[in-house]
Design an enzyme around this catalytic site. Sequence first.
Site, PDB file in Angstrom:
ATOM      1  CB  CYS A   1       1.102  -2.559  -9.447  1.00 28.21           C
ATOM      2  SG  CYS A   1       0.518  -4.224  -9.052  1.00 28.21           S
TER       3      CYS A   1
ATOM      4  NE  ARG B   1      -2.535  -1.523 -10.967  1.00 28.11           N
ATOM      5  CZ  ARG B   1      -2.597  -0.315 -10.387  1.00 28.11           C
ATOM      6  NH1 ARG B   1      -2.673   0.766 -11.145  1.00 28.11           N
ATOM      7  NH2 ARG B   1      -2.581  -0.194  -9.077  1.00 28.11           N
TER       8      ARG B   1
END
Length: 298
Positions: free
Chosen positions: A255, A260
């Site tokens: 990410c 994430r």
Amino acid sequence: MSAEQTLPPVTPISERGYAHPEVLVSTDWVAQHLHDPKVRLVESNEDILLYETGHIPGAVKLDWVTDLNDQIQRDYVGRERFQQLLRAKGIDDDTTIVLYGDKNNWWATYAFWVFTLFGVAKLRLMDGGRLRWAEEGRPLVTDAPRHPEGAITIRQERDDAGLRAFRDEVLAHVRARGALVDVRSPEEFRGERLHMPEYPSEGALRGGHIPGARSIPWARAVDPATHTFRPAAELRTIYESEHGLAKDAPTIVYCRIGERSSHSWFALTYLLGFANVRNYDGSWTEWGNGVGLPIERP
């Protein structure tokens, strides 16, 4: 009618077809174990001040900035410091650690991933995170708990092999045309932004994505109505049918800074049973600033 009664129902974890359902616990399970001395709730949030505004009774705070990351070099803490951290949270060898947090559990899965680097086995994730707990009208308190010093022993140095990808390994993976998943927003993937749409656009000099990466935003794994993970059949449609990922093929997720992508790593590894998924925590902050590293834009 109470807030809890108006919430969309959640399919029991045991009925969703996950490869490893034991790593997830429900908010009901947590509520039933609030006073269990063998369970330690650990809250980890993007907003490092959120814990003080209210947390699940008995939960301890994990600051991802200062607790997990070395403050001098860009890396995680070592074994001794990590062991001291967990002991200070009142964690023993037989303690079940239940992680949860905000932003649909990004930072909880990030902590889960770092804990796994150290071989911690008794780990669980509260499905739905703070959002689900609060929406169900369950208690949040502001007093900091006091737990006796723990005695957990971390028996291995941090083992990055198999779980963590470094820049040169990612470059070799790209050249070999390996499976690569960009879990950022579509705007970041296209190079229109350098951060999520609701944040200042910063963090790298160049926008775009790593060559060959598939765009599968992390949030697709979550039901937005309940904040819980989608059933395995829906996850397989997203990752396998739509994007051609194979359970046994080496896969790297990334990410912007690795939080994430840890969420997608968790979904692929524990919910779908993928055998070889690594998280590139250097992610776009490193790649987008790297001299000589190739990028793509639509």
